[in-house]
Design a protein around this motif. Structure first.
Motif, PDB file in Angstrom:
ATOM      1  N   ARG A  37     -24.829   5.348 -29.586  1.00 58.66           N
ATOM      2  CA  ARG A  37     -25.364   5.015 -28.267  1.00 58.66           C
ATOM      3  C   ARG A  37     -26.884   5.055 -28.261  1.00 58.66           C
ATOM      4  O   ARG A  37     -27.541   4.112 -27.791  1.00 58.66           O
ATOM      5  CB  ARG A  37     -24.811   5.994 -27.231  1.00 58.66           C
ATOM      6  CG  ARG A  37     -25.475   5.888 -25.877  1.00 58.66           C
ATOM      7  CD  ARG A  37     -24.908   6.910 -24.902  1.00 58.66           C
ATOM      8  NE  ARG A  37     -25.758   7.046 -23.724  1.00 58.66           N
ATOM      9  CZ  ARG A  37     -25.495   7.809 -22.680  1.00 58.66           C
ATOM     10  NH1 ARG A  37     -24.388   8.528 -22.675  1.00 58.66           N
ATOM     11  NH2 ARG A  37     -26.320   7.874 -21.659  1.00 58.66           N
ATOM     12  N   ALA A  41     -29.421   1.785 -28.176  1.00 53.26           N
ATOM     13  CA  ALA A  41     -30.324   1.758 -27.029  1.00 53.26           C
ATOM     14  C   ALA A  41     -31.779   1.729 -27.485  1.00 53.26           C
ATOM     15  O   ALA A  41     -32.617   1.023 -26.901  1.00 53.26           O
ATOM     16  CB  ALA A  41     -30.071   2.965 -26.138  1.00 53.26           C
ATOM     17  N   LEU A  45     -34.441  -1.163 -26.463  1.00 54.39           N
ATOM     18  CA  LEU A  45     -35.653  -0.833 -25.716  1.00 54.39           C
ATOM     19  C   LEU A  45     -36.913  -1.137 -26.527  1.00 54.39           C
ATOM     20  O   LEU A  45     -37.928  -1.580 -25.973  1.00 54.39           O
ATOM     21  CB  LEU A  45     -35.635   0.637 -25.314  1.00 54.39           C
ATOM     22  CG  LEU A  45     -34.615   1.005 -24.230  1.00 54.39           C
ATOM     23  CD1 LEU A  45     -34.478   2.516 -24.113  1.00 54.39           C
ATOM     24  CD2 LEU A  45     -35.006   0.399 -22.887  1.00 54.39           C
ATOM     25  N   VAL A 170     -36.341   7.513 -26.329  1.00 53.93           N
ATOM     26  CA  VAL A 170     -34.979   7.233 -26.796  1.00 53.93           C
ATOM     27  C   VAL A 170     -34.957   7.076 -28.314  1.00 53.93           C
ATOM     28  O   VAL A 170     -34.000   7.512 -28.982  1.00 53.93           O
ATOM     29  CB  VAL A 170     -34.421   5.982 -26.091  1.00 53.93           C
ATOM     30  CG1 VAL A 170     -33.069   5.595 -26.676  1.00 53.93           C
ATOM     31  CG2 VAL A 170     -34.278   6.236 -24.592  1.00 53.93           C
ATOM     32  N   THR A 199     -22.032  -0.757 -28.555  1.00 54.12           N
ATOM     33  CA  THR A 199     -23.087  -1.586 -27.977  1.00 54.12           C
ATOM     34  C   THR A 199     -22.927  -1.687 -26.462  1.00 54.12           C
ATOM     35  O   THR A 199     -23.906  -1.576 -25.708  1.00 54.12           O
ATOM     36  CB  THR A 199     -23.074  -2.987 -28.602  1.00 54.12           C
ATOM     37  OG1 THR A 199     -23.299  -2.876 -30.022  1.00 54.12           O
ATOM     38  CG2 THR A 199     -24.158  -3.871 -27.989  1.00 54.12           C
ATOM     39  N   ALA A 202     -23.975   1.629 -25.016  1.00 52.33           N
ATOM     40  CA  ALA A 202     -25.420   1.836 -25.048  1.00 52.33           C
ATOM     41  C   ALA A 202     -26.120   1.076 -23.928  1.00 52.33           C
ATOM     42  O   ALA A 202     -27.011   1.599 -23.255  1.00 52.33           O
ATOM     43  CB  ALA A 202     -25.978   1.410 -26.402  1.00 52.33           C
ATOM     44  N   LEU A 203     -25.715  -0.162 -23.710  1.00 50.48           N
ATOM     45  CA  LEU A 203     -26.342  -0.964 -22.654  1.00 50.48           C
ATOM     46  C   LEU A 203     -25.980  -0.427 -21.276  1.00 50.48           C
ATOM     47  O   LEU A 203     -26.829  -0.339 -20.380  1.00 50.48           O
ATOM     48  CB  LEU A 203     -25.919  -2.424 -22.778  1.00 50.48           C
ATOM     49  CG  LEU A 203     -26.390  -3.154 -24.046  1.00 50.48           C
ATOM     50  CD1 LEU A 203     -25.822  -4.564 -24.090  1.00 50.48           C
ATOM     51  CD2 LEU A 203     -27.909  -3.196 -24.110  1.00 50.48           C
ATOM     52  N   SER A 206     -27.147   3.751 -21.243  1.00 53.36           N
ATOM     53  CA  SER A 206     -28.454   4.200 -21.716  1.00 53.36           C
ATOM     54  C   SER A 206     -29.570   3.265 -21.253  1.00 53.36           C
ATOM     55  O   SER A 206     -30.459   3.671 -20.515  1.00 53.36           O
ATOM     56  CB  SER A 206     -28.476   4.311 -23.249  1.00 53.36           C
ATOM     57  OG  SER A 206     -27.699   5.400 -23.687  1.00 53.36           O
ATOM     58  N   VAL A 207     -29.528   2.004 -21.685  1.00 58.26           N
ATOM     59  CA  VAL A 207     -30.632   1.085 -21.407  1.00 58.26           C
ATOM     60  C   VAL A 207     -30.830   0.889 -19.908  1.00 58.26           C
ATOM     61  O   VAL A 207     -31.928   1.120 -19.367  1.00 58.26           O
ATOM     62  CB  VAL A 207     -30.397  -0.264 -22.109  1.00 58.26           C
ATOM     63  CG1 VAL A 207     -31.514  -1.233 -21.747  1.00 58.26           C
ATOM     64  CG2 VAL A 207     -30.340  -0.077 -23.627  1.00 58.26           C
ATOM     65  N   TYR A 210     -31.345   4.540 -17.759  1.00 60.44           N
ATOM     66  CA  TYR A 210     -32.612   5.219 -17.976  1.00 60.44           C
ATOM     67  C   TYR A 210     -33.785   4.385 -17.484  1.00 60.44           C
ATOM     68  O   TYR A 210     -34.794   4.925 -17.022  1.00 60.44           O
ATOM     69  CB  TYR A 210     -32.783   5.589 -19.446  1.00 60.44           C
ATOM     70  CG  TYR A 210     -31.788   6.618 -19.907  1.00 60.44           C
ATOM     71  CD1 TYR A 210     -31.243   7.523 -19.001  1.00 60.44           C
ATOM     72  CD2 TYR A 210     -31.364   6.692 -21.222  1.00 60.44           C
ATOM     73  CE1 TYR A 210     -30.314   8.466 -19.406  1.00 60.44           C
ATOM     74  CE2 TYR A 210     -30.439   7.636 -21.637  1.00 60.44           C
ATOM     75  CZ  TYR A 210     -29.921   8.518 -20.711  1.00 60.44           C
ATOM     76  OH  TYR A 210     -29.004   9.450 -21.119  1.00 60.44           O
ATOM     77  N   THR A 211     -33.668   3.063 -17.569  1.00 58.42           N
ATOM     78  CA  THR A 211     -34.705   2.209 -16.988  1.00 58.42           C
ATOM     79  C   THR A 211     -34.743   2.377 -15.479  1.00 58.42           C
ATOM     80  O   THR A 211     -35.811   2.506 -14.871  1.00 58.42           O
ATOM     81  CB  THR A 211     -34.440   0.739 -17.356  1.00 58.42           C
ATOM     82  OG1 THR A 211     -34.446   0.601 -18.788  1.00 58.42           O
ATOM     83  CG2 THR A 211     -35.515  -0.170 -16.772  1.00 58.42           C
TER      84      THR A 211
END
Length: 289
Positions: A37, A41, A45, A170, A199, A202-203, A206-207, A210-211
């Motif tokens: 993950r 990520a 990023l 990250v 994948t 992770a998107l 996480s991505v 966190y954004t």
């Protein structure tokens, strides 16, 4: 998007991704999930923001601290999710943001909403069967790290106006988790089916979250951010029910309602306080003029 909406979107992504990771546990274990993950990520990023390693040492230090907290949080939280129902693990993890919300309180209504959220946490934690002791310890550790990340992430968001700081944090977290993932899963980390699910995780968890959360931290105080995340136990319990068939008892549903009400009440209270402060500032400016 309003800051509360960003927080809610981040929570939905985090909890949805946590539910999805249960498909990966038999193949790579919790540490393998965390490594995949964070690594995926970090690649996403880095490709998006292209951060530079050359920068002031203070910013790099804050990014490293945030990444360390993320790595420990992820490793502890996914170990907890592998041993506890999603709603229970997330409820215990919420102790960190709750502590931030309570310690930063300065008004009586804030204490009321924090107390209501605490009541919801207790109700959500109620279970007819004993919970795994190791899972409880891991979830509590994850909560401490998440509370620390709120404070450090606020500083990172203030120093870096875009996603470059998050990409560095990250990436550092992925490097820290790599030895644990390789030890637990080895070459199974490279299985194509596992990579495909990882994948998506992770998107989703996480991505995007966190954004969203870093942008929300630019607009909110750590205390308000902590109270808004009180929705996370409720959302985790609901996703556990809908996606994992983890049923709740009546007291736990009451906890869902209490936590949701506390989050909404805290948001409304903060909004009214901001309006009062703005009116006071305008009045003071008019007097000075």
């Amino acid at each position: 998007m309003p800051a509360p909406g960003l927080v809610l979107g981040g929570i939905l992504g985090l909890q949805g991704g946590a539910a999805l990771t249960t498909r990966l546990y038999p193949a790579v274990g919790p540490a393998g999930v965390v490594t995949l993950r964070l690594a995926i990520a970090a690649l996403a990023l880095t490709a998006l923001w292209r951060p530079r390693l050359r920068g002031d040492r203070v910013t790099l230090g804050i990014a490293a601290a945030a990444g360390t907290l993320l790595a420990v949080h992820h490793l502890a939280y996914y170990e907890a999710v592998s041993r506890l129902p999603l709603g229970a693990a997330t409820t215990l993890e919420f102790l960190g943001p709750f502590a931030i919300a309570l310690c930063g309180s300065r008004r009586a209504p804030d204490l009321l909403w924090a107390a209501l959220a605490a009541t919801g946490v207790l109700l959500l934690s109620h279970s007819g069967t004993a919970l795994d002791a190791t899972g409880i310890a891991c979830a509590t550790l994850a909560g401490c790290c998440w509370g620390g990340y709120i404070l450090v992430g606020k500083r990172l968001a203030e120093r870096v106006p875009d996603g470059r700081g998050l990409a560095l944090a990250v990436t550092w977290a992925a490097l820290l988790s790599l030895p644990y993932g390789i030890t637990q899963a080895g070459t199974r980390l490279l299985d194509p089916d596992t990579l495909a699910v990882a994948t998506a995780v992770a998107l989703l968890s996480s991505v995007l979250p966190y954004t969203f959360q870093l942008e929300a931290l630019r607009r909110l105080t750590p205390r308000v951010f902590g109270i808004l995340t009180s929705l996370e136990p409720a959302i985790g319990a609901l996703i556990g029910l809908l996606l994992l068939s983890q049923h709740l008892a009546a007291p736990q549903w009451a906890g869902v309602a209490a936590v949701a009400l506390a989050s909404v009440g805290a948001t409304r209270t903060e909004g009214r306080a901001d309006e009062v402060r703005a009116a006071d500032d305008r009045a003071e400016a008019a007097r000075d003029g």
